[in-house]
Each structure stands twice: as structure tokens, then as C-alpha cells.
Design a protein around this motif. Sequence first.
Motif, PDB file in Angstrom:
ATOM      1  N   SER A  31       0.833  -1.208   0.000  1.00 58.57           N
ATOM      2  CA  SER A  31       0.000   0.000   0.000  1.00 58.57           C
ATOM      3  C   SER A  31       0.867   1.259   0.000  1.00 58.57           C
ATOM      4  CB  SER A  31      -0.934   0.006   1.217  1.00 58.57           C
ATOM      5  OG  SER A  31      -0.192   0.047   2.426  1.00 58.57           O
ATOM      6  N   LEU A  32       1.986   1.213   0.710  1.00 60.12           N
ATOM      7  CA  LEU A  32       2.905   2.360   0.730  1.00 60.12           C
ATOM      8  C   LEU A  32       3.536   2.577  -0.637  1.00 60.12           C
ATOM      9  CD1 LEU A  32       4.696   1.721   4.162  1.00 60.12           C
ATOM     10  CD2 LEU A  32       2.858   3.354   3.683  1.00 60.12           C
ATOM     11  N   PHE A  33       3.903   1.477  -1.312  1.00 53.54           N
ATOM     12  CA  PHE A  33       4.483   1.591  -2.650  1.00 53.54           C
ATOM     13  C   PHE A  33       3.493   2.223  -3.624  1.00 53.54           C
ATOM     14  CE2 PHE A  33       4.522  -0.163  -6.926  1.00 53.54           C
ATOM     15  CZ  PHE A  33       5.767   0.274  -7.378  1.00 53.54           C
ATOM     16  N   LEU A  34       2.279   1.717  -3.647  1.00 57.61           N
ATOM     17  CA  LEU A  34       1.286   2.206  -4.610  1.00 57.61           C
ATOM     18  C   LEU A  34       0.901   3.655  -4.328  1.00 57.61           C
ATOM     19  CD1 LEU A  34      -0.830  -1.047  -4.807  1.00 57.61           C
ATOM     20  CD2 LEU A  34       0.444  -0.018  -6.700  1.00 57.61           C
ATOM     21  N   LYS A  35       0.858   4.009  -3.064  1.00 57.56           N
ATOM     22  CA  LYS A  35       0.565   5.398  -2.704  1.00 57.56           C
ATOM     23  C   LYS A  35       1.694   6.320  -3.181  1.00 57.56           C
ATOM     24  CE  LYS A  35      -1.375   5.844   1.219  1.00 57.56           C
ATOM     25  NZ  LYS A  35      -1.626   5.904   2.691  1.00 57.56           N
ATOM     26  N   ALA A  36       2.934   5.867  -3.010  1.00 58.26           N
ATOM     27  CA  ALA A  36       4.079   6.668  -3.458  1.00 58.26           C
ATOM     28  C   ALA A  36       4.065   6.848  -4.969  1.00 58.26           C
ATOM     29  CB  ALA A  36       5.379   5.996  -3.016  1.00 58.26           C
TER      30      ALA A  36
ATOM     31  N   VAL B 167      -4.422   1.798   0.592  1.00 56.66           N
ATOM     32  CA  VAL B 167      -3.767   2.599  -0.448  1.00 56.66           C
ATOM     33  C   VAL B 167      -4.314   4.022  -0.445  1.00 56.66           C
ATOM     34  CG1 VAL B 167      -3.270   2.798  -2.917  1.00 56.66           C
ATOM     35  CG2 VAL B 167      -3.339   0.534  -1.839  1.00 56.66           C
ATOM     36  N   GLY B 168      -5.634   4.152  -0.243  1.00 59.75           N
ATOM     37  CA  GLY B 168      -6.218   5.478  -0.104  1.00 59.75           C
ATOM     38  C   GLY B 168      -6.948   5.972  -1.341  1.00 59.75           C
ATOM     39  N   LYS B 169      -7.389   7.218  -1.252  1.00 59.75           N
ATOM     40  CA  LYS B 169      -8.175   7.842  -2.310  1.00 59.75           C
ATOM     41  C   LYS B 169      -7.384   8.943  -3.017  1.00 59.75           C
ATOM     42  CE  LYS B 169     -12.701   7.045  -0.181  1.00 59.75           C
ATOM     43  NZ  LYS B 169     -13.957   7.690   0.298  1.00 59.75           N
ATOM     44  N   ALA B 170      -7.787   9.201  -4.264  1.00 61.07           N
ATOM     45  CA  ALA B 170      -7.202  10.287  -5.044  1.00 61.07           C
ATOM     46  C   ALA B 170      -7.869  11.603  -4.663  1.00 61.07           C
ATOM     47  CB  ALA B 170      -7.385  10.006  -6.531  1.00 61.07           C
ATOM     48  N   SER B 171      -7.365  12.687  -5.223  1.00 63.39           N
ATOM     49  CA  SER B 171      -7.900  14.011  -4.891  1.00 63.39           C
ATOM     50  C   SER B 171      -9.356  14.177  -5.322  1.00 63.39           C
ATOM     51  CB  SER B 171      -7.044  15.102  -5.554  1.00 63.39           C
ATOM     52  OG  SER B 171      -6.971  14.884  -6.959  1.00 63.39           O
TER      53      SER B 171
ATOM     54  N   ASP C 297     -14.811   1.787  -8.386  1.00 62.90           N
ATOM     55  CA  ASP C 297     -14.658   3.189  -7.965  1.00 62.90           C
ATOM     56  C   ASP C 297     -15.013   3.384  -6.495  1.00 62.90           C
ATOM     57  OD1 ASP C 297     -13.868   3.835 -10.499  1.00 62.90           O
ATOM     58  OD2 ASP C 297     -15.805   4.661 -11.126  1.00 62.90           O
ATOM     59  N   ASP C 298     -15.841   2.459  -5.966  1.00 61.13           N
ATOM     60  CA  ASP C 298     -16.259   2.555  -4.565  1.00 61.13           C
ATOM     61  C   ASP C 298     -15.287   1.842  -3.623  1.00 61.13           C
ATOM     62  OD1 ASP C 298     -16.715  -0.054  -5.316  1.00 61.13           O
ATOM     63  OD2 ASP C 298     -18.821  -0.102  -4.695  1.00 61.13           O
ATOM     64  N   GLY C 299     -14.199   1.319  -4.177  1.00 67.82           N
ATOM     65  CA  GLY C 299     -13.215   0.638  -3.349  1.00 67.82           C
ATOM     66  C   GLY C 299     -13.545  -0.804  -3.040  1.00 67.82           C
ATOM     67  N   LYS C 300     -14.644  -1.300  -3.590  1.00 64.48           N
ATOM     68  CA  LYS C 300     -15.033  -2.691  -3.356  1.00 64.48           C
ATOM     69  C   LYS C 300     -14.327  -3.607  -4.343  1.00 64.48           C
ATOM     70  CE  LYS C 300     -18.109  -1.542  -0.210  1.00 64.48           C
ATOM     71  NZ  LYS C 300     -17.897  -1.854   1.229  1.00 64.48           N
ATOM     72  N   ILE C 301     -13.903  -4.760  -3.839  1.00 58.90           N
ATOM     73  CA  ILE C 301     -13.269  -5.763  -4.692  1.00 58.90           C
ATOM     74  C   ILE C 301     -14.319  -6.763  -5.144  1.00 58.90           C
ATOM     75  CG2 ILE C 301     -11.651  -7.700  -4.707  1.00 58.90           C
ATOM     76  CD1 ILE C 301      -9.845  -6.149  -2.856  1.00 58.90           C
ATOM     77  N   LYS C 302     -14.316  -7.064  -6.427  1.00 55.19           N
ATOM     78  CA  LYS C 302     -15.247  -8.078  -6.917  1.00 55.19           C
ATOM     79  C   LYS C 302     -14.553  -8.977  -7.928  1.00 55.19           C
ATOM     80  CE  LYS C 302     -17.204  -4.954 -10.448  1.00 55.19           C
ATOM     81  NZ  LYS C 302     -18.449  -4.356 -10.975  1.00 55.19           N
ATOM     82  N   VAL C 303     -14.974 -10.227  -7.957  1.00 56.21           N
ATOM     83  CA  VAL C 303     -14.448 -11.204  -8.909  1.00 56.21           C
ATOM     84  C   VAL C 303     -15.212 -11.060 -10.216  1.00 56.21           C
ATOM     85  CG1 VAL C 303     -14.178 -13.659  -9.404  1.00 56.21           C
ATOM     86  CG2 VAL C 303     -13.737 -12.800  -7.099  1.00 56.21           C
TER      87      VAL C 303
END
Length: 438
Positions: free
Chosen positions: A265-270, A297-301, A425-431
Motif C-alpha cells: 500500500s505504501l508503494f502504490l501510494k508513493a 492505499v487510499g483515495k485520489a484528490s 470506484d467505490d473501493g469494493k473488490i469483486k471477482v
Amino acid sequence: MAKIRVSLALSIATLASGFLLAACENPTPPSSPTASSPASPTATTTTSDTKGLKIGSLLPTTGDLASIGQQMVGSVPLLVDTVNACGGVNGEKVTLIQVDDQTDPKAGAAGMTKLATLDKVGGVVGSFASSVSTAAVSVAVPNKVMIISPGSTSPVFTDKAKKGDFKGFWARTAPPDTYQALALAQLARKKGFKRVSTVVINNDYGVGFEKAFVETFEKLGGTVVNKDKPVRYDPKAQTFDTEATAAFAGKPDAVLGVLYAETGSLFLKAAYQQGVTKGVQILLTDGVKSPTFPDQVGKASDGKYILSGAIGTVPGSSGPGLENFNKLWKDKKGGSPGEYAPQAWDAAALLVLAAQAAKENTGVAIAGKLREVAAGSGTPVSDVCEGLKLLKAGKQINYQGASGDVDVDANGDVIGTYDVWTVGDDGKIKVIDKVSPK
């Protein structure tokens, strides 16, 4: 889950493990990361019975893989409770000792030493991280304890098994990454990606996956942009600006991240903060598939999740026993089981079934009967209690589990299919699909 600190036992385990840790800590990178300070495992016991079969679990409820470990850790006590409710094994109830390996090879080695030398278990479900399993199996083999991992997918274990290093005391219910890498490479080409770069955690899991993916993707006609300068990050790293710049250099169509959740998560955020992710597809693997990872990982602006649109693979669960497992989980725990919970259930099931088939509760006996109950020519069963009943009657079985058929081969491996997942877009993971390595 409540945890009982066993300081006296661990002090003894620490003394015992001192003679074994040299074998567990491979000084040649990247087989296992070194910890900045060794940690002590935490253990709980689900039953006070001391007679009969004793098994352990060595899974991460803390550390870099805690988000996934906490999803699977409930499977083993659920299996033990189910087995004890239908008569136990070899006429006695099964005893379970649980240890948190903290996603740390040193803690895993100490925990395995405790389980083997103090608790004297016949088998262990664990570990999840390949680096921790590398440490743990080095303790399990000389102590003749059968260890079955529900998730250590590094191809290194296949290579070592072929050389006879494990002497039959190793197996896993999740397929090795040689298969997942093939499935992901096929998915990348199907999506039209011709140029891919990689970034991986510098341990057995990450580097083993990287090697298998590069070989497969190139055979399919793709180009790995940073093949000659692979990006491998320290599992103890806290900043990733340099790695993010390097991984996204060379204008790749996609970047494959073979990561663990906390550091990943830190890598992807960076990478997002540097602006290098724009227009580049993010490919991920099983090491980060948990409901909480997009939030880490977090959200974008603009309020959208940074991981929105990322796709990945994870070993799927499609065994004959999956429906019953899901129902039992819902009845006993509520909700649905998480990632690798079916694989953990099957690992524990194979331990108890093999002990019953052998009519003996030792690791040697379990190892000797494992393949017979997992991939033999006996009656197919997906219910562990039905399997125990047949074995008690002197019949042979072929256990077909919740995660798959679990036909364990001579190297301790199984073959599976893979779920393709994405982040909305809502942060939910789906298969969204399945892909086969065949």
C-alpha cells in the motif's frame, strides 16, 4: 481472538530454536527477509485435551499479511470443532494449538519449534508467507512434523521437494506461483498488454513469482521492460519513492506488483503521488487481495480510490465441498469466509484424515497417508466427517475439499484455477472472471 501469552514455553522454545535458526535463516537473499528484532509467537489452545491427535496452526494475525491471515485463521478451529463433534480422530478429540507467526520468519521458526518440541504436534497448518514457511519447514522436517501450507505459493518449494529436501513432510493446498504467473501472463496478453514491468517484495514469494511471470510472459510474445534491472523492495522498507520511479520507467503498458498489503500500500501510494500511475494498468496478485487493501492505499484528490480499475488474480475456490463450507461458516460465524479460508480448512482436513487413515497420530504416520487420502483411488468425499467414518470402517477415500480436489502430487503441490478480481470506484473488490493456467 483472545490470545494467551505463554512466556515460559516460549523461553524454552527460544533456547531450542537457537540450534535451528541457522538453518531457517538463509543468508543468501532473497529466500527470507531478516527481521530487525526477533519477535515471540503468541499461542492459544482451543481445547484442553492432551490425549489424541494434536495439530498446530502457524498463521499471520499480525504483520505485513495480517489482513489476509485474519480472514483464514478461523478455518482451523472450525474444522477441529466439526471433527470433534463427530467423534474426533482415532477415538479421541483433536487438540489445536494456534500460533501467530507475525509474518516474520524468525517468529515463525520460534513458533514451529514450540509446536514441534514442546507441544509435540503431529501436523501444522501453515504458514502463509513463503518466507515464513521456508523457516518453519526447516524446523518441521528434522522433527518429523507434517506441515501443510494454505498459501505459501513460491515455486522454490517445488524445487526443494524434487531434491528430497522435505522428506515428504511438506504440502500445500494452494497451487504454486508457476501456475498463477502463467494465468496472470495469459490475462495480461488477453488484455492487450505488450510491455509490462514488475515490482516485487524481495523474498521467496516475490522473486519466485517474478521469475515465473517473466519466463511465461516472454513466451507469449510480451516484453518485460525492466527484466535486466528488476525492482525488488526490502520487506522492512517504509519509503518507496525510488522503487516507484524505477518500476514505472520505460513507458510500460502495465506494472505487475507482487506485494504484501502493508508495504504494498505504501508503494502504490508513493507511485500515485509521483504521478507515474496515470495511464498505466496496475496488475496485482493474491498477496494483497483483502477488503481493506483499497482503503490502505487510499483515495485520489477526486475522491476515487487510487486502486480503482486495478486487476489481479488469486487462487480460486471451486471444490465440491465449498457450498457446505460456506454454509457452515455462515451458521457458526456469520458472513462469508475470506481469502484462503477454504485452503486452510482443507489443510486441516487432510491432517486429520491422514491420521485416521494411518490409525496413528504422529507426523510420520500423517505424511505416509497424506497422498492416499488426498489423491488416492478411494471413495470421493467432500465432507470431513463422512471421510472419517469411512476410514474408521477400513475404507479408502479421496478427499475433495472446499478449495478444490486437492490432489496433492509427489512434490506436495496441487493445481487450481484462479479468480480474476478488480477494484471498483467505490473501493469494493469483486471477482469478474476466472482464468486457468492450463
